[in-house]
Design an enzyme around this catalytic site. Structure first.
Site, PDB file in Angstrom:
ATOM      1  N   ASP A   1       6.015   2.066   2.249  1.00 30.40           N
ATOM      2  CA  ASP A   1       5.093   0.959   2.472  1.00 30.40           C
ATOM      3  C   ASP A   1       4.279   1.256   3.736  1.00 30.40           C
ATOM      4  O   ASP A   1       4.801   1.200   4.848  1.00 30.40           O
ATOM      5  CB  ASP A   1       5.923  -0.326   2.644  1.00 30.40           C
ATOM      6  CG  ASP A   1       5.057  -1.571   2.757  1.00 30.40           C
ATOM      7  OD1 ASP A   1       3.868  -1.445   3.102  1.00 30.40           O
ATOM      8  OD2 ASP A   1       5.596  -2.664   2.500  1.00 30.40           O
ATOM      9  N   HIS A   2       3.006   1.558   3.549  1.00 31.10           N
ATOM     10  CA  HIS A   2       2.184   1.969   4.692  1.00 31.10           C
ATOM     11  C   HIS A   2       1.881   0.808   5.643  1.00 31.10           C
ATOM     12  O   HIS A   2       1.359   1.006   6.734  1.00 31.10           O
ATOM     13  CB  HIS A   2       0.881   2.584   4.185  1.00 31.10           C
ATOM     14  CG  HIS A   2       0.237   3.544   5.151  1.00 31.10           C
ATOM     15  ND1 HIS A   2       0.516   3.543   6.505  1.00 31.10           N
ATOM     16  CD2 HIS A   2      -0.666   4.557   4.959  1.00 31.10           C
ATOM     17  CE1 HIS A   2      -0.196   4.486   7.101  1.00 31.10           C
ATOM     18  NE2 HIS A   2      -0.916   5.128   6.187  1.00 31.10           N
ATOM     19  N   ARG A   3       2.236  -0.424   5.248  1.00 32.44           N
ATOM     20  CA  ARG A   3       2.003  -1.546   6.160  1.00 32.44           C
ATOM     21  C   ARG A   3       2.827  -1.384   7.429  1.00 32.44           C
ATOM     22  O   ARG A   3       2.415  -1.776   8.504  1.00 32.44           O
ATOM     23  CB  ARG A   3       2.352  -2.876   5.486  1.00 32.44           C
ATOM     24  CG  ARG A   3       1.338  -3.298   4.421  1.00 32.44           C
ATOM     25  CD  ARG A   3       1.768  -4.586   3.759  1.00 32.44           C
ATOM     26  NE  ARG A   3       3.115  -4.465   3.179  1.00 32.44           N
ATOM     27  CZ  ARG A   3       3.792  -5.473   2.655  1.00 32.44           C
ATOM     28  NH1 ARG A   3       3.271  -6.692   2.641  1.00 32.44           N
ATOM     29  NH2 ARG A   3       4.984  -5.285   2.138  1.00 32.44           N
TER      30      ARG A   3
ATOM     31  N   PRO B   1       0.863  -1.193   0.000  1.00 36.43           N
ATOM     32  CA  PRO B   1       0.000   0.000   0.000  1.00 36.43           C
ATOM     33  C   PRO B   1       0.896   1.239   0.000  1.00 36.43           C
ATOM     34  O   PRO B   1       1.572   1.519   0.990  1.00 36.43           O
ATOM     35  CB  PRO B   1      -0.783  -0.104   1.311  1.00 36.43           C
ATOM     36  CG  PRO B   1      -0.331  -1.366   1.969  1.00 36.43           C
ATOM     37  CD  PRO B   1       0.894  -1.852   1.300  1.00 36.43           C
TER      38      PRO B   1
END
Lengths: 465, 431
Positions: free
Chosen positions: B400-402, B224
């Site tokens: 990476d929004h994770r 994401p």
């Protein structure tokens, strides 16, 4: 002054050191082997295992000749020629030591006679009567061993107070000998002197001789010593010792009393100390523990990345065969194979009469660690072979893992136990089960059958148990 | 003359032939690309180590090859008779390794992955001394191997089956990694017949193009993305550069703004190590990297490649400048080796020379962040109530929004900008 540049220098030419040097040489490394003793082989060969076993052989002959009278064969009283015994003993040492020197030559290992002193992590100075030389090395293995401990309270400066080293020189046969310390060294040498005619007494601070071994394995040895020694004082301490004319006066004390006894000689066998001093280790990164043993990791590397240590000097069981195995592990790591000395099965043998031997887990250890085990025993009273030489005071037992029947330990007491334990060690190392051992055909009539029988007893299928 | 595969790079034991770019009878020149290989890392062109005429080709598309595999026989131009390929370490003169196009053997036993030996007595798994030594040398944990011998003893065939299993699993990774398997790809709908609407032309795409495409859609569907835009004032940095250019020129070094930016970014990364990590979703952990290797996205005639500059934090500007030129030169001449493409922990994509503004770079997985650089633009800026002319560099940081939240993305961006705007002059002196 000469300088040698080698891949590996080994300090100490005992069973650990010479094995390391020779194995490394077969891997193609250039190797120097340093020892201050011109006779290679270390304590084991010169002042330990080998001479003591030669003397124990004579002790056994004397005992067997005595007991033969019960079976219809009577010998006269043995005549002891100490000079000849010493000559014979020395000839064995010379032969073996010469053999080590020959093997060194054959493998192009440079032998340097002298005391090794580390100058740095890459240089060793060797001091010999002929002068100094220097060895620069990529790796070093310290195998400098141990020496008999002689607490200062016992060190009277008298030749009448001996360590194992002097006792093996066999200066005379004292009328009364006191052995301080009922461990394996004291018990073995006590057995020798007793057979040669000394009245032997053993004093042991612990509640039993050979403490640490399983009590059922010790029992026949206790019985032997009670019969053939003058006294065995357990839970007893030596309070003081002093020279008293041609004897040594020893004050002994147990819980209930204190008394004095005079002895012609005293053998101090209370343990061994590592030879980690005077090696110049302060010039390296090698670290010692608080008892003076060199600290190593499971690869046997010290805190100094170029230096490994093996054998008595790193502590644990102080046995030649442990050192020899460690030699191989250290060399493996030096040549780039990262093997480790982990969960080793190190057989222990006490060469008393009868012999006691064990490998792997003992009942005592399992109890201390709370490990659930099953034990299967085969007493030698049912062994035809033991009956044929009238020594049924033996016992073979297996320590098994419940559920899997895997053999975790083997303990044997009896004549020849030291030879029999090899099969036990193999079974444990191979991860064998009691069923495996029971399935193997053992020759009849031999003592080795007792291992098979012990396995069959476990399954209730023994023919003789 | 026989051409064998050179060393492919550390950690790469084998690769799959994607395409063979020459045919028997072709004349090849030295360094001409003859093969394209695909590894789990990248697609790499393999240049020919010598010129000559192709007599025979010994591999085909789909073959698994490794160092020493015989790939080509050529004749002529015997001036260079040793079969050394310049790619990587140029040590091709080893015994040929058999070409294997057979599938990896599947393990004969069931799934072993979850097995762990347990013993009530705490004993190690039953196995002979030789097998235990082997396990130490191979780094195998015997407790993970199911023994089939008497009493559960581990036998040599058990170890072999376990190794086959491990290899099988290793080659199955793309299919079994949940991160990739999870979003089920809708079947590509059939394309309309475009020729109905007018003339068309079919052009093949290169395997490198395919690989880029696959990698980008994997990254896009797995990660994401958030992209943070901002601008760094590089007026001061450019002045500093100008001051030191003559000094560096004397040593034959072209001091670029990019090289200074690398230094500023690596300093910021050290303060925000999560941007230099990998998210290991399968095992629920983060892998923090103590090295700072920058992937530098480079545009080539055949498409995007990302060669790596190692240990950016430890290198002087002089060394980094040299590394940058080397990469550019290698990319231009198609000499980039597989080793050059491995091991980046953070990537920089510089589109500045193309004169465009901010963009949304795609994270170079398995990394977690990528910094896009655009063209520096001279603009009026209000400073202390006065309008000044400054040069502003647009930054586009995708992450990476994770595992990285927006606030950290903002803080990291500010840190980079601070490093650029207050560039440490010591770096310029200390070369």
């Amino acid at each position: 002054m000469s300088t040698h540049s080698v891949d590996l220098v080994v300090i100490g030419a005992g069973p650990g050191g010479y094995a390391a040097a020779f194995v490394a040489a077969t891997h193609g490394l250039t190797v120097a082997l340093v020892d201050s003793d011109t006779n290679l082989g270390g304590v084991c060969l010169n002042r330990g295992c080998i001479p003591s076993k030669a003397l124990l052989h004579l002790a056994k002959l004397i005992r067997e000749a005595e007991s033969a009278s019960h079976h219809g064969v009577t010998f006269g009283k043995p005549k002891i020629d100490l000079d000849q015994i010493r000559t014979w003993k020395t000839s064995i040492i010379d032969k073996l030591s010469g053999g080590v020197a020959h093997l060194a030559k054959k493998r192009n290992v440079t032998v340097l006679n002298g005391r090794g002193l580390f100058q740095s992590s890459t240089t060793l100075r060797v001091d010999s009567p002929n002068g100094q030389s220097y060895v620069t090395f990529k790796h070093a293995i310290i195998a400098a061993g141990s020496r008999p401990a002689l607490p200062s309270a016992f060190d009277l400066g008298s030749h009448r107070v001996m360590t194992s080293t002097e006792a093996l020189e066999l200066a005379d046969i004292p009328a009364r000998l006191l052995v301080i310390g009922g461990g394996y060294i004291g018990m073995e040498l006590g057995t020798v002197y007793s057979a040669l005619g000394s009245k032997v007494s053993v004093v042991e601070a612990q509640s039993s001789i050979l403490s640490g071994a399983d009590p059922d394995l010790i029992r026949p040895v206790v019985k032997f010593s009670q019969t053939h020694f003058e006294s065995v004082w357990t839970s007893t301490k030596v309070q003081s010792m002093q020279s008293d004319g041609k004897t040594v006066k020893v004050t002994l004390a147990n819980e209930t009393k204190t008394w004095e006894e005079n002895f012609d000689r005293v053998l101090v066998s209370v343990g061994r100390s590592p030879n980690s001093q005077n090696l110049g280790l302060e010039n390296t990164k090698v670290q010692l523990d608080d008892r003076g043993y060199i600290k190593v990791n499971s690869n046997l590397a010290t805190d100094d990345p170029s230096i490994y240590a093996i054998g008595d000097i790193i502590g644990g069981l102080m046995l030649a065969h442990k050192a020899s195995k460690e030699a191989r592990i250290a060399v493996d790591n030096i040549v780039g194979d990262p093997t480790r000395f982990e969960n080793p099965i190190i057989p222990a043998v006490v060469f008393t009469d009868p012999e006691v031997a064990w490998a792997g887990l003992t009942e005592t250890e399992a109890k201390a660690k709370g490990i659930a085990i099953k034990v299967s025993k085969f007493p030698w009273g049912a062994s035809g072979r033991a009956l044929t030489f009238d020594r049924t005071d033996g016992l073979t037992k297996l320590i098994l893992e419940p559920g899997t029947d895997r053999i975790l330990g083997v303990g044997i007491v009896g004549v020849g136990a030291g030879e029999l334990i090899a099969e036990g060690a193999l079974a444990i190392e191979m991860g064998a089960t009691a069923a495996d051992l029971g399935e193997v055909i053992h020759a009849h009539p031999t003592l080795s059958e007792t291992l098979m029988e012990a396995a069959e007893v476990y399954y209730g299928t023994s023919a003789h148990g | 003359m026989e051409i064998k595969l050179p060393h492919l790079g550390d950690g790469i034991d084998s690769a799959v032939v994607l395409s063979v770019l020459v045919s028997p009878g072709d004349m090849v020149t030295k360094d001409q690309t003859i093969l394209e290989l695909e590894t789990d890392k990248a697609v790499a062109p393999i240049p020919c180590p010598a010129a000559g005429k192709v007599i025979a080709i010994h591999v085909k598309s789909g073959d698994t090859v490794s160092m020493g595999t015989l790939v080509l026989s050529i004749e002529g131009d015997s001036a260079s008779s040793t079969a050394t390929a310049p790619v990587a370490s140029a040590q091709a003169a080893v015994a040929p390794v058999s070409v294997s196009s057979a599938p990896t053997p599947t393990p004969s036993t069931g799934p072993l992955g979850s097995y762990t030996f347990e013993s009530a007595s705490g004993a190690e798994p039953p196995a002979s001394p030789s097998i235990r030594k082997m396990s130490q040398l191979f780094g195998l944990d015997l407790r993970r191997i199911r023994g089939t011998g008497n009493g559960g003893r581990i036998t040599t065939p058990d170890v072999q089956a376990h190794l086959s299993h491990l290899q099988f699993v290793a080659f199955q990774v793309p299919a079994t990694t949940p991160a990739i398997a999870a979003p089920t790809k809708p079947a590509t709908p059939a394309l309309p017949d475009f020729s109905k609407f007018g003339s068309i032309e079919i052009q093949p795409i290169t395997s490198l193009r395919k690989k880029i495409g696959q990698k980008m859609s994997d990254a896009w569907t797995t990660v994401p993305h958030v992209t943070q835009f901002d601008e760094a004032d590089i007026t001061q940095l450019m002045a500093l550069r100008k001051k030191y250019v003559p000094e560096y020129e004397k040593k034959g070094i072209k001091l670029s703004v990019t090289v200074l930016l690398l230094k500023a970014v690596v300093d910021a990364l050290k303060k925000f190590p999560i941007f230099n990590s990998t998210y290991d979703e399968a095992n629920g952990q983060m892998i923090m990297k103590n090295y700072f290797n920058f992937g530098i996205a480079v545009d080539t005639d055949n498409g995007l490649i990302v060669p790596v500059i190692r240990n950016v934090d430890q290198k002087s500007l002089e060394t980094l400048s040299a590394d940058l030129s080397t990469i550019a030169e290698k990319a231009r001449t198609r000499q980039v080796s597989l080793e050059d493409l491995q091991g980046s922990s953070f990537t920089i994509s510089n589109l500045g020379s193309l004169g465009v503004g901010p963009f949304t770079p795609i994270v170079n997985t398995p990394e977690v962040a990528i910094l896009g650089l655009s063209k520096g633009v001279t603009k009026p800026v209000v400073i202390d109530g006065k309008i000044e002319i400054r040069t502003l560099l647009p930054l586009s940081l995708s992450y990476d929004h994770r595992i990285i939240d927006g606030a950290d993305g903002a803080r990291f961006t500010r840190e980079i900008i601070a490093g650029i705007e207050q560039f440490n002059e010591e770096y310029l002196k200390g070369n």
